[in-house]
Design an enzyme around this catalytic site. Sequence first.
Site, PDB file in Angstrom:
ATOM      1  N   SER A  32       0.824  -1.204   0.000  1.00 54.62           N
ATOM      2  CA  SER A  32       0.000   0.000   0.000  1.00 54.62           C
ATOM      3  C   SER A  32       0.860   1.256   0.000  1.00 54.62           C
ATOM      4  O   SER A  32       1.634   1.493   0.932  1.00 54.62           O
ATOM      5  CB  SER A  32      -0.910   0.014   1.230  1.00 54.62           C
ATOM      6  OG  SER A  32      -1.517   1.288   1.335  1.00 54.62           O
TER       7      SER A  32
ATOM      8  N   HIS B 137      -1.266  -1.227  -4.217  1.00 58.31           N
ATOM      9  CA  HIS B 137      -2.528  -0.822  -3.593  1.00 58.31           C
ATOM     10  C   HIS B 137      -2.525   0.689  -3.389  1.00 58.31           C
ATOM     11  O   HIS B 137      -1.567   1.259  -2.865  1.00 58.31           O
ATOM     12  CB  HIS B 137      -2.659  -1.564  -2.268  1.00 58.31           C
ATOM     13  CG  HIS B 137      -3.987  -1.426  -1.609  1.00 58.31           C
ATOM     14  ND1 HIS B 137      -5.100  -2.139  -2.011  1.00 58.31           N
ATOM     15  CD2 HIS B 137      -4.392  -0.674  -0.546  1.00 58.31           C
ATOM     16  CE1 HIS B 137      -6.122  -1.838  -1.226  1.00 58.31           C
ATOM     17  NE2 HIS B 137      -5.727  -0.943  -0.335  1.00 58.31           N
TER      18      HIS B 137
ATOM     19  N   ASP C 203      -4.737   3.792  -1.854  1.00 62.21           N
ATOM     20  CA  ASP C 203      -5.826   4.119  -0.930  1.00 62.21           C
ATOM     21  C   ASP C 203      -6.299   5.559  -1.095  1.00 62.21           C
ATOM     22  O   ASP C 203      -5.575   6.489  -0.746  1.00 62.21           O
ATOM     23  CB  ASP C 203      -5.339   3.946   0.516  1.00 62.21           C
ATOM     24  CG  ASP C 203      -5.188   2.484   0.898  1.00 62.21           C
ATOM     25  OD1 ASP C 203      -6.164   1.732   0.759  1.00 62.21           O
ATOM     26  OD2 ASP C 203      -4.078   2.097   1.348  1.00 62.21           O
TER      27      ASP C 203
ATOM     28  N   MET D  26      -8.857   8.422   0.163  1.00 61.92           N
ATOM     29  CA  MET D  26      -9.709   8.773   1.316  1.00 61.92           C
ATOM     30  C   MET D  26     -10.221  10.191   1.161  1.00 61.92           C
ATOM     31  O   MET D  26      -9.460  11.086   0.796  1.00 61.92           O
ATOM     32  CB  MET D  26      -8.894   8.673   2.601  1.00 61.92           C
ATOM     33  CG  MET D  26      -8.271   7.316   2.827  1.00 61.92           C
ATOM     34  SD  MET D  26      -7.328   7.332   4.348  1.00 61.92           S
ATOM     35  CE  MET D  26      -6.602   5.693   4.283  1.00 61.92           C
TER      36      MET D  26
ATOM     37  N   HIS E  64      -8.374   1.420  -4.033  1.00 71.01           N
ATOM     38  CA  HIS E  64      -9.319   1.215  -2.935  1.00 71.01           C
ATOM     39  C   HIS E  64      -9.948   2.559  -2.598  1.00 71.01           C
ATOM     40  O   HIS E  64      -9.288   3.424  -2.022  1.00 71.01           O
ATOM     41  CB  HIS E  64      -8.537   0.627  -1.746  1.00 71.01           C
ATOM     42  CG  HIS E  64      -9.352   0.411  -0.510  1.00 71.01           C
ATOM     43  ND1 HIS E  64      -8.763   0.115   0.701  1.00 71.01           N
ATOM     44  CD2 HIS E  64     -10.693   0.418  -0.281  1.00 71.01           C
ATOM     45  CE1 HIS E  64      -9.710  -0.042   1.619  1.00 71.01           C
ATOM     46  NE2 HIS E  64     -10.883   0.144   1.050  1.00 71.01           N
TER      47      HIS E  64
ATOM     48  N   MET F 264     -12.042   4.787  -0.509  1.00 68.93           N
ATOM     49  CA  MET F 264     -12.712   5.015   0.777  1.00 68.93           C
ATOM     50  C   MET F 264     -13.362   6.385   0.692  1.00 68.93           C
ATOM     51  O   MET F 264     -12.978   7.340   1.383  1.00 68.93           O
ATOM     52  CB  MET F 264     -11.688   4.924   1.917  1.00 68.93           C
ATOM     53  CG  MET F 264     -11.291   3.481   2.196  1.00 68.93           C
ATOM     54  SD  MET F 264      -9.762   3.375   3.138  1.00 68.93           S
ATOM     55  CE  MET F 264      -8.588   3.468   1.796  1.00 68.93           C
TER      56      MET F 264
ATOM     57  N   MET G  82     -11.779  -5.586   5.225  1.00 70.24           N
ATOM     58  CA  MET G  82     -10.976  -4.688   6.056  1.00 70.24           C
ATOM     59  C   MET G  82     -10.678  -5.397   7.377  1.00 70.24           C
ATOM     60  O   MET G  82     -11.595  -5.791   8.091  1.00 70.24           O
ATOM     61  CB  MET G  82     -11.746  -3.390   6.357  1.00 70.24           C
ATOM     62  CG  MET G  82     -11.864  -2.396   5.218  1.00 70.24           C
ATOM     63  SD  MET G  82     -10.335  -1.774   4.483  1.00 70.24           S
ATOM     64  CE  MET G  82      -9.306  -1.368   5.889  1.00 70.24           C
TER      65      MET G  82
ATOM     66  N   GLY H 113      -9.063   4.071   7.160  1.00 66.27           N
ATOM     67  CA  GLY H 113      -8.739   5.475   7.407  1.00 66.27           C
ATOM     68  C   GLY H 113      -7.268   5.714   7.705  1.00 66.27           C
ATOM     69  O   GLY H 113      -6.750   6.776   7.414  1.00 66.27           O
ATOM     70  N   PHE H 114      -6.616   4.710   8.263  1.00 66.92           N
ATOM     71  CA  PHE H 114      -5.221   4.893   8.655  1.00 66.92           C
ATOM     72  C   PHE H 114      -4.417   3.618   8.458  1.00 66.92           C
ATOM     73  O   PHE H 114      -4.951   2.513   8.617  1.00 66.92           O
ATOM     74  CB  PHE H 114      -5.145   5.305  10.140  1.00 66.92           C
ATOM     75  CG  PHE H 114      -5.927   6.538  10.444  1.00 66.92           C
ATOM     76  CD1 PHE H 114      -5.373   7.802  10.257  1.00 66.92           C
ATOM     77  CD2 PHE H 114      -7.245   6.442  10.874  1.00 66.92           C
ATOM     78  CE1 PHE H 114      -6.115   8.954  10.510  1.00 66.92           C
ATOM     79  CE2 PHE H 114      -8.004   7.585  11.127  1.00 66.92           C
ATOM     80  CZ  PHE H 114      -7.434   8.842  10.950  1.00 66.92           C
ATOM     81  N   GLY H 115      -3.141   3.792   8.133  1.00 68.67           N
ATOM     82  CA  GLY H 115      -2.228   2.663   8.115  1.00 68.67           C
ATOM     83  C   GLY H 115      -1.693   2.421   9.519  1.00 68.67           C
ATOM     84  O   GLY H 115      -1.949   3.207  10.439  1.00 68.67           O
ATOM     85  N   GLY H 116      -0.985   1.322   9.672  1.00 71.49           N
ATOM     86  CA  GLY H 116      -0.283   1.072  10.926  1.00 71.49           C
ATOM     87  C   GLY H 116      -1.154   0.672  12.102  1.00 71.49           C
ATOM     88  O   GLY H 116      -0.733   0.784  13.247  1.00 71.49           O
TER      89      GLY H 116
ATOM     90  N   ASP I 202      -6.955  -6.406   4.022  1.00 72.80           N
ATOM     91  CA  ASP I 202      -6.346  -5.078   4.083  1.00 72.80           C
ATOM     92  C   ASP I 202      -6.345  -4.532   5.511  1.00 72.80           C
ATOM     93  O   ASP I 202      -7.404  -4.259   6.070  1.00 72.80           O
ATOM     94  CB  ASP I 202      -7.130  -4.135   3.153  1.00 72.80           C
ATOM     95  CG  ASP I 202      -6.469  -2.783   3.012  1.00 72.80           C
ATOM     96  OD1 ASP I 202      -5.359  -2.587   3.539  1.00 72.80           O
ATOM     97  OD2 ASP I 202      -7.078  -1.913   2.363  1.00 72.80           O
ATOM     98  N   GLY I 203      -5.147  -4.383   6.079  1.00 72.79           N
ATOM     99  CA  GLY I 203      -4.994  -3.747   7.385  1.00 72.79           C
ATOM    100  C   GLY I 203      -4.265  -4.616   8.384  1.00 72.79           C
ATOM    101  O   GLY I 203      -4.711  -5.713   8.708  1.00 72.79           O
ATOM    102  N   GLY I 204      -3.108  -4.146   8.832  1.00 70.04           N
ATOM    103  CA  GLY I 204      -2.372  -4.853   9.882  1.00 70.04           C
ATOM    104  C   GLY I 204      -1.783  -6.183   9.450  1.00 70.04           C
ATOM    105  O   GLY I 204      -1.495  -7.029  10.299  1.00 70.04           O
TER     106      GLY I 204
ATOM    107  N   GLY J 169       1.009  -2.238   4.123  1.00 70.78           N
ATOM    108  CA  GLY J 169       1.549  -0.885   4.073  1.00 70.78           C
ATOM    109  C   GLY J 169       2.788  -0.768   4.924  1.00 70.78           C
ATOM    110  O   GLY J 169       3.922  -0.869   4.443  1.00 70.78           O
TER     111      GLY J 169
HETATM  112  C1  DX5 Z   1      -6.414   1.583   5.604  1.00 69.94           C
HETATM  113  C2  DX5 Z   1      -5.992   1.265   4.205  1.00 69.94           C
HETATM  114  C3  DX5 Z   1      -4.914   0.242   4.101  1.00 69.94           C
HETATM  115  C4  DX5 Z   1      -3.619   0.649   4.759  1.00 69.94           C
HETATM  116  C5  DX5 Z   1      -2.977  -0.591   5.300  1.00 69.94           C
HETATM  117  O1  DX5 Z   1      -7.576   2.324   5.597  1.00 69.94           O
HETATM  118  O2  DX5 Z   1      -7.096   0.757   3.450  1.00 69.94           O
HETATM  119  O3  DX5 Z   1      -4.685  -0.151   2.761  1.00 69.94           O
HETATM  120  O4  DX5 Z   1      -2.726   1.290   3.897  1.00 69.94           O
HETATM  121  O5  DX5 Z   1      -1.854  -0.235   6.010  1.00 69.94           O
HETATM  122  P1  DX5 Z   1      -1.146  -1.220   7.038  1.00 69.94           P
HETATM  123  O6  DX5 Z   1      -0.714  -2.429   6.259  1.00 69.94           O
HETATM  124  O7  DX5 Z   1      -0.056  -0.412   7.582  1.00 69.94           O
HETATM  125  O8  DX5 Z   1      -2.198  -1.602   8.080  1.00 69.94           O
HETATM  126 ZN    ZN Z   2      -6.644  -0.143   1.409  1.00 72.33          ZN
END
Ligand code: DX5
Ligand code: ZN
Length: 218
Positions: free
Chosen positions: A8, A33, A35, A37, A66, A68, A137, A142-145, A175-177, A197
């Site tokens: 991502s 990927h 994202d 938003m 993606h 959002m 999801m 909304g956020f990475g990490g 997608d996520g974590g 990501g």
């Molecule tokens: C979150 C995004 C993800 C995000 C994942 O809303 O849709 O694609 O970038 O990031 P990580 O892998 O750091 O959780």
């Molecule tokens: Zn995503």
Amino acid sequence: MKPIIAPSLLAADFANIQSEVNMLNASEAEWIHFDVMDGVFVPNISFGLPVLEAVRKHATKILDVHLMIQEPGRFIPQFRQAGADIITVHYEACPHLHRTVQQIKEVGAKAGVALNPHTPVQVLADIIQDLDLVLIMSVNPGFGGQQFIPQTYRKIAALKELIATASSPALIEIDGGVNQLNAAQLLATGADVLVAGNFVFSARDPLKAIAGLRSSPR
Ligand code: DX5
Ligand code: ZN
């Protein structure tokens, strides 16, 4: 079959986006990927059409977009034009999901639908046969990490069953974590595509991180 890895760009260094894309071009990742938003559907704003266009000029991989954003049907042709190969919209953001999925197919992109952590996979029962991809999801968008939500495993199993019952071609994307600790179990449960990501971009060696995810035992 080896899983598809979709790093991502949300976690990339935005001031060096071209070199980040070049790094991904040289990696084992098959998709990138992207994202988007809008600050309405999710409490954050990322990047949009002009950045996608710029990335498209350099990326040699499939661009997995993606969205959002609220009512993404308003922007489907624009995202295709800017270079999206796959366009994924949120179930929760589309009052007329069937129409939106048809719009995506009409512009020649692959169509995906994303589900928030609280949305059961059964809401897709009457559209699953039309989908190329379902994105689960595994964090709140909304956020990475953020930290991976373990309920995701049960959702993957339920989705796998729904897909088989309908003989749908849909791939399952998580997608996520996602990281090296949960990748193997995600794949063993039925995931086809892993988005990552922070795990990729915070790694000392992102190429190795991608290769590691890709060769996780299933
Ligand atoms: C979150 C995004 C993800 C995000 C994942 O809303 O849709 O694609 O970038 O990031 P990580 O892998 O750091 O959780
Ligand atoms: Zn995503």
